[in-house]
Design a protein around this motif. Structure first.
Motif, PDB file in Angstrom:
ATOM      1  N   PRO A   1      11.328 -12.208 100.027  1.00 37.04           N
ATOM      2  CA  PRO A   1      12.456 -12.110  99.084  1.00 37.04           C
ATOM      3  C   PRO A   1      12.054 -11.105  98.000  1.00 37.04           C
ATOM      4  N   PRO A   2      12.838 -10.061  97.773  1.00 38.62           N
ATOM      5  CA  PRO A   2      12.382  -9.011  96.834  1.00 38.62           C
ATOM      6  C   PRO A   2      12.372  -9.476  95.391  1.00 38.62           C
TER       7      PRO A   2
ATOM      8  N   VAL B   1      20.143 -14.397  84.064  1.00 38.82           N
ATOM      9  CA  VAL B   1      21.517 -14.771  83.712  1.00 38.82           C
ATOM     10  C   VAL B   1      22.431 -13.543  83.702  1.00 38.82           C
ATOM     11  N   TYR B   2      21.892 -12.421  83.197  1.00 38.32           N
ATOM     12  CA  TYR B   2      22.657 -11.166  83.175  1.00 38.32           C
ATOM     13  C   TYR B   2      23.190 -10.865  84.576  1.00 38.32           C
ATOM     14  N   TYR B   3      22.337 -11.043  85.559  1.00 40.44           N
ATOM     15  CA  TYR B   3      22.730 -10.694  86.922  1.00 40.44           C
ATOM     16  C   TYR B   3      23.588 -11.771  87.557  1.00 40.44           C
ATOM     17  N   TYR B   4      23.389 -13.019  87.127  1.00 44.40           N
ATOM     18  CA  TYR B   4      24.278 -14.070  87.608  1.00 44.40           C
ATOM     19  C   TYR B   4      25.712 -13.737  87.195  1.00 44.40           C
ATOM     20  N   GLU B   5      25.898 -13.376  85.921  1.00 47.65           N
ATOM     21  CA  GLU B   5      27.233 -13.046  85.415  1.00 47.65           C
ATOM     22  C   GLU B   5      27.781 -11.815  86.132  1.00 47.65           C
ATOM     23  N   LEU B   6      26.931 -10.766  86.171  1.00 46.14           N
ATOM     24  CA  LEU B   6      27.365  -9.493  86.743  1.00 46.14           C
ATOM     25  C   LEU B   6      27.775  -9.674  88.213  1.00 46.14           C
ATOM     26  N   SER B   7      26.971 -10.423  89.000  1.00 43.96           N
ATOM     27  CA  SER B   7      27.231 -10.537  90.430  1.00 43.96           C
ATOM     28  C   SER B   7      28.540 -11.277  90.687  1.00 43.96           C
TER      29      SER B   7
ATOM     30  N   GLY C   1      30.634  -9.169  93.326  1.00 41.91           N
ATOM     31  CA  GLY C   1      30.795  -9.723  94.688  1.00 41.91           C
ATOM     32  C   GLY C   1      29.712  -9.227  95.640  1.00 41.91           C
ATOM     33  N   ILE C   2      29.466  -9.994  96.665  1.00 43.37           N
ATOM     34  CA  ILE C   2      28.370  -9.728  97.577  1.00 43.37           C
ATOM     35  C   ILE C   2      28.561  -8.438  98.368  1.00 43.37           C
TER      36      ILE C   2
ATOM     37  N   GLY D   1      27.337 -19.282  94.849  1.00 45.02           N
ATOM     38  CA  GLY D   1      25.923 -19.489  94.568  1.00 45.02           C
ATOM     39  C   GLY D   1      25.031 -18.557  95.373  1.00 45.02           C
ATOM     40  N   ASP D   2      25.436 -18.255  96.613  1.00 48.62           N
ATOM     41  CA  ASP D   2      24.669 -17.313  97.431  1.00 48.62           C
ATOM     42  C   ASP D   2      24.656 -15.939  96.794  1.00 48.62           C
ATOM     43  N   THR D   3      25.821 -15.535  96.237  1.00 48.06           N
ATOM     44  CA  THR D   3      25.907 -14.230  95.577  1.00 48.06           C
ATOM     45  C   THR D   3      24.955 -14.200  94.382  1.00 48.06           C
ATOM     46  N   LEU D   4      24.932 -15.306  93.636  1.00 54.52           N
ATOM     47  CA  LEU D   4      24.060 -15.364  92.457  1.00 54.52           C
ATOM     48  C   LEU D   4      22.585 -15.241  92.868  1.00 54.52           C
ATOM     49  N   ASN D   5      22.217 -15.979  93.891  1.00 52.64           N
ATOM     50  CA  ASN D   5      20.827 -15.907  94.353  1.00 52.64           C
ATOM     51  C   ASN D   5      20.484 -14.501  94.824  1.00 52.64           C
ATOM     52  N   THR D   6      21.407 -13.891  95.597  1.00 51.24           N
ATOM     53  CA  THR D   6      21.160 -12.554  96.123  1.00 51.24           C
ATOM     54  C   THR D   6      20.993 -11.552  94.987  1.00 51.24           C
ATOM     55  N   SER D   7      21.756 -11.724  93.906  1.00 54.19           N
ATOM     56  CA  SER D   7      21.743 -10.729  92.817  1.00 54.19           C
ATOM     57  C   SER D   7      20.359 -10.596  92.199  1.00 54.19           C
ATOM     58  N   ILE D   8      19.545 -11.665  92.276  1.00 50.93           N
ATOM     59  CA  ILE D   8      18.183 -11.559  91.731  1.00 50.93           C
ATOM     60  C   ILE D   8      17.133 -11.538  92.857  1.00 50.93           C
ATOM     61  N   GLY D   9      17.614 -11.182  94.066  1.00 55.59           N
ATOM     62  CA  GLY D   9      16.668 -10.998  95.169  1.00 55.59           C
ATOM     63  C   GLY D   9      16.084 -12.280  95.701  1.00 55.59           C
TER      64      GLY D   9
END
Lengths: 648, 379
Positions: free
Chosen positions: A324-325, A385-391, A395-396, A441-449
């Motif tokens: 996971p990056p 959190v920044y990326y959670y909001e942004l993502s 969208g994925i 939630g998957d999008t949020l997880n992906t946004s932070i690798g």
């Protein structure tokens, strides 16, 4: 008995007549014999001539010299050395055991391998040559030659054998050669007759395996006249073998050696690339092993110690390892947001330490939160959190598309073994492979690798090169083949506005040069050599709500294989990028503390072309760095400066 | 006219006999022997040893024997033919009980200075006795059954003794050589037709019964026949000799590979190349031209012998000459047919060319009989 005149004349006439008949019969037989002679010798002469040639002429294959492998400066990475062997043909040997016994007194040979050779010999046809021992010293070789009369069937021979002068440093890049197995023949469908000769070796791993067809060359032929026992009577003709093509890699031996040493005994990997050309300068994976063991025939004990090692020394983690990056993926999310116009660089998002999505909380790595964050701050302090909001805005689909444009989730097919492709998840992928719908939630997880996304260190290095140059850099491992350039000279624009890339680069600069950046401790103090990058710490376990309540267990208190992976991607010099690096330390802990210093050292080593001066390091670190340099077991400079024998 | 009538008046005496020798025959024999020396030299890889040298000595010995036999009056040989036949039968029996086993067969008696093969001798003594028999027999009785049975017995006894050695080749030579004398003596052709027909019948029966419940031979014996008929079916086993032999022959082409250049013989692919398989060696190195020339020489020898047989008006002389001629013919015809794959491999050497002591000596002595008939013929 007295006979009358008439009787005598009758008798003579009868004898004359009968002898004429007999003579006629003889003449007829003579005619048949002559006709048969003519048939065999004139009409079918060509057929029989061919059969006679097949009888007497045997074609032996002459193995070609394998192509040599050099580094970018002509340093020899894979060489062919003379190998003194003892070969036996059991045909015409009355007492094989007695001969082998005598041989075992002349040279130092262990009984197990001698017995193995003996069984092999007995299982094959009597005229097949079987190697009894190889890698003899000159003295042993000479004593076998001197004792030849007492050793019928045995001949000392000189062959070529592969040798890797830098041993473990290049096991994961150059690979190794090994004997031709039945599996090899089946899986490759290779029908080259030279493969059938005993002791011929083919590339089994990495560059040696993938460039096999170029490196092998073409077998020569030796026409010899043999007698009915198969013994060679004389050489009739010889067609010299064509040596394999020489190969020059993009690897810098000094840097590769430094990288392997710097990774030390960690289960780690690192890739160093030239950002403009995509040339891979170092592909380090540790722990490593000596590829020469595989050429000579590795013992069961040695092999199982490699396979049972939890740090997986046989794996080439740079291209085979998928991780996971983590936060190194955040540049992707940020760029996707900028491109969609859904966020401005200066726009701030407030971090309170978590985001609530339905009943579930998504935490920032910093419990108390970061407060107001713009894009550069979001990168430099790695605010989740920044990326959670942004993502949630982006969208994925957009994130996944940006990731692929930057070279993630794409198989970069370097001529290495087992090159893996990372995973950039999508709705379709999740439905097909996990059987469940994509959730936010998957999008949020992906946004932070985190979550489903996986990348290899090579992909991360490619991404970093593309961020640094704004072009679709592809990794290159082969400079020249037989003197002919193999590199791609130019790469298309990656088609991201320069303004967007500038924001990202500014963020990556802040990571290592801004006091609150996550990798400020790994900064470079020498002007013009500053590095830019991004840390990543990827979880390999889920942190439960209960555990979070009780306080997250520190990495050091976890068993090794539950600890976080430490990652860092970066490039340098920050204002004029030349080198990109990616470092992954498996279960190493935090990216800033573990991976960033390694990345810094590799970039400095690449920029200086030798051990970096202490002045490049912050004052407080210099003593430790000096100590580290002293303890590193590096190749001496005079070896690195002596270039090899590059063929023009 | 019987020998008694011209004994004193027409025969040459003393050294004049030398002039009356059939010199053409001697030259032809020597020429063939020289081909043998050449090939034995080549087979040995360009060396007089171990074959060419001894062979020359034997030929010289053989020539001497021929001269001795030739200068002895032919009627002497007629008178001793029964004795010679008896002696050879005794020797054959001796071999049966005291002979040395060589190559899996009892063939010779070691006399110390040479190995005597009685079966070789027998070929000639049978011919001599048969010729004497027909010289004695009233011409009108020749085809009567009783007087046909006597020579048949004369032939069959030594042929059988030779066959059980076992030496099929020589037994065959005795059988057919004897039959040739009977044929020339004027035995009615119906006897021969009957023998040939019944032999043909047996062969047909053997093959027709194959695979049926009452087959006449064992399976392995059929397989041997198969191998003969198609040597390639067993190229490394029993067919090896004949396959390699034909390869050697065929690869010679028109003019051959050249003296000492035969690859089949250089590479030991052709076994027994100094004895039974010397002809393929010649054919390989000198091609069709060389092989046909040797055949020509042989046929010329036959011609000169038959002419001698016709010229001598004496019945014994004619028949003994024809018998020797037939034996000689059978020798080379069977050998050549054998190496060319026309007949099964039976151990018959190429006369005067193959390496072999007794055979050469006996053959030269037999030609001595022909010479004697020639020298002492009525003029």
């Amino acid at each position: 008995m007295k006979r009358s005149q008439k009787e005598a004349e009758d008798s003579a006439r009868k004898i004359t007549r009968r002898s004429m008949i007999m003579g006629g019969f003889m003449l007829l037989t003579g005619g048949i014999l002559a006709a048969r002679m003519r048939y065999l010798q004139v009409e079918r002469a060509d057929d029989f001539r061919l059969l006679a040639e097949e009888n007497r002429i045997r074609i032996d294959l002459l193995p070609p010299a394998r192509g040599l492998i050099y580094d970018r400066y002509g340093q020899l990475l894979a060489d062919n050395e003379q190998n003194y062997t003892v070969v036996m043909v059991r045909e015409n040997v009355e007492d094989v055991d007695a001969v082998l016994d005598r041989l075992s007194h002349i040279i130092n040979i262990d009984m197990a391998s001698l017995n193995r050779a003996r069984e092999d010999m007995m299982a094959r046809a009597p005229h097949v040559r079987v190697t009894l021992a190889d890698r003899l010293s000159w003295d042993e070789f000479a004593s076998v030659a001197v004792n030849a009369p007492a050793l019928p069937g045995i001949t000392p021979e000189v062959g070529l054998s592969r040798v890797y002068p830098f041993g473990a440093d290049f096991a994961h890049v150059v690979g190794y050669v090994g004997p031709v197995s039945d599996y090899y023949l089946e899986s490759t469908g290779d029908t080259d007759p030279i493969l059938q000769t005993p002791d011929f070796q083919v590339g089994r791993y990495a560059v040696e395996a993938r460039m096999e067809q170029d490196l092998r060359g073409e077998a020569g032929n030796l026409w010899v006249e043999v007698n009915s026992a198969g013994r060679v009577m004389r050489e009739l003709d010889r067609e010299a073998p064509v040596p394999g093509d020489d190969l020059q890699l993009t690897i810098d031996t000094g840097l590769q050696n430094y990288a392997q040493a710097r990774l030390g005994n960690e289960s780690a990997s690192a890739v160093v690339m030239e950002v403009e050309t995509g040339e891979v300068l170092a592909l380090a994976s540790s722990p490593s092993y000596d590829p020469n063991l595989f050429v000579r025939g590795i013992s069961v004990a040695e092999y199982s110690s490699l396979t049972e090692n939890p740090y997986r020394p046989l794996a080439s983690k740079t291209v085979q390892g998928l991780y996971p990056p983590g936060s190194t993926f955040k540049m992707v999310t940020a760029l996707a947001g900028l491109e969609a116009g859904l966020i401005e660089p200066e726009e701030t998002i407030t971090c309170n330490g978590f985001v609530e999505l339905g009943t579930r909380r998504f935490h920032c790595w910093r419990r108390g939160g970061h407060g107001r964050m713009n894009m550069v701050d979001g990168l430099s302090q790695s605010c989740d959190v920044y990326y959670y909001e942004l993502s949630q805005r982006v969208g994925i689909e957009r994130i996944a598309a940006m990731a692929r444009r930057l070279g993630l989730g794409v198989r970069h097919d370097l001529p290495l073994s087992g090159v893996a492709s990372g995973l950039i998840p999508s709705r379709e992928w999740k439905l097909a492979n996990r059987g469940s719908e994509w959730v936010v939630g998957d999008t949020l997880n992906t946004s932070i690798g985190q979550g489903l996304v996986l990348s290899s260190p090579l992909e991360l290095a490619v991404m970093t090169s593309r961020l640094a140059t704004g072009r679709q850099i592809l990794p290159q491992l082969v400079r020249t083949l037989n003197g002919v350039n193999q590199r791609v000279d130019s790469f298309a624009e990656v088609d991201i506005p320069a303004a967007h890339l500038d924001v990202i680069r500014q963020g990556m600069w802040s990571v290592t040069n801004f006091r609150r950046g996550t990798a400020f401790g790994a900064r470079v103090t020498e002007e013009g050599y500053e590095i830019a990058g991004k840390t990543g710490t990827s979880q390999v376990r889920n942190i439960t709500a209960a555990e979070r309540e009780a306080g997250v267990t520190a990495n050091e208190d976890l068993p090794w294989d539950r600890r976080d992976h430490a990652l860092f991607v970066g490039y340098a010099p920050a204002d004029n990028p030349r080198y990109a690096v990616s470092v992954v330390v498996e279960h190493g802990g935090g990216g800033s503390a573990v991976a960033a210093p390694i990345a810094r050292d590799l970039l400095l080593r690449a920029m200086y072309g030798e051990l970096p001066p202490l002045s490049a390091y912050p004052v407080g670190l210099r003593r430790d760095i000096e100590e580290m340099h002293d303890n590193m077991d590096l190749l001496p400079l005079e070896i690195l400066r002596s270039t090899g024998r590059v063929r023009a | 006219m019987s020998y008694l009538e011209y004994t004193q008046k027409a025969t040459p005496t003393g050294l004049r006999k030398v002039l009356y020798l059939n010199w053409a025959l001697i030259i032809l024999l020597t020429a063939v022997a020289c081909v043998g020396f050449l090939m034995l030299y080549s087979v040995a890889g360009g060396s007089m040893r171990p074959w060419a040298g001894p062979q020359m000595q034997r030929f010289t010995l053989g020539l001497t024997a021929m001269m001795i036999v030739a200068f002895t009056p032919i009627w002497f040989w007629r008178n001793v033919s029964a004795l010679a036949y008896g002696l050879s039968l005794i020797l054959l029996l001796l071999v049966e009980f005291f002979g040395t086993v060589g190559m899996g067969a009892q063939r010779w008696i070691d006399l110390g200075f040479m190995r005597l093969q009685p079966s070789e001798l027998t070929k000639i003594t049978v011919v001599m006795l048969l010729a004497a028999y027909y010289d004695w027999l009233d011409i009108r009785k020749v085809s009567r059954p009783l007087f046909v049975l006597i020579p048949v017995a004369i032939i069959l006894v030594p042929a059988f003794l030779t066959f059980i050695q076992p030496d099929l080749g020589t037994a065959l030579l005795i059988l057919v050589g004897g039959a040739a004398v009977m044929f020339c003596a004027g035995v009615h052709w119906a006897y021969f037709a009957a023998v040939i027909a019944s032999a043909g019948g047996i062969v047909t029966a053997v093959f027709a019964s194959r695979g049926t419940a009452w087959q006449l031979l064992q399976d392995y014996q059929y397989r041997r026949i198969d191998t003969f008929l198609d040597p390639s079916s067993d190229p490394l086993g029993a067919g090896y000799h004949i396959t390699q032999s034909q390869i050697a022959l065929g690869s010679g082409g028109w003019t051959g590979r050249g003296f000492m250049q035969g690859t089949q013989i250089r590479g030991d692919f052709l076994p027994e190349a100094q004895t039974d398989f010397i002809f393929p060696t010649l054919a390989e190195e000198f091609g069709f031209v060389g092989a046909a020339s040797l055949l020509g020489l042989y046929l010329l020898i036959l011609l000169f012998c038959i002419v001698t047989a016709i010229q001598t008006k004496d019945r014994f002389s004619s028949l003994v000459t024809l018998g020797v001629t037939a034996t000689f013919f059978l020798y080379f015809a069977i050998n050549m047919a054998m190496v060319m794959g026309l007949v099964p491999v039976v151990g018959v050497p190429l006369p005067l060319v193959s390496y072999g002591g007794s055979a050469m000596l006996v053959l030269m002595a037999a030609f001595g009989l022909v010479q004697s008939a020639h020298v002492h013929r009525p003029r």
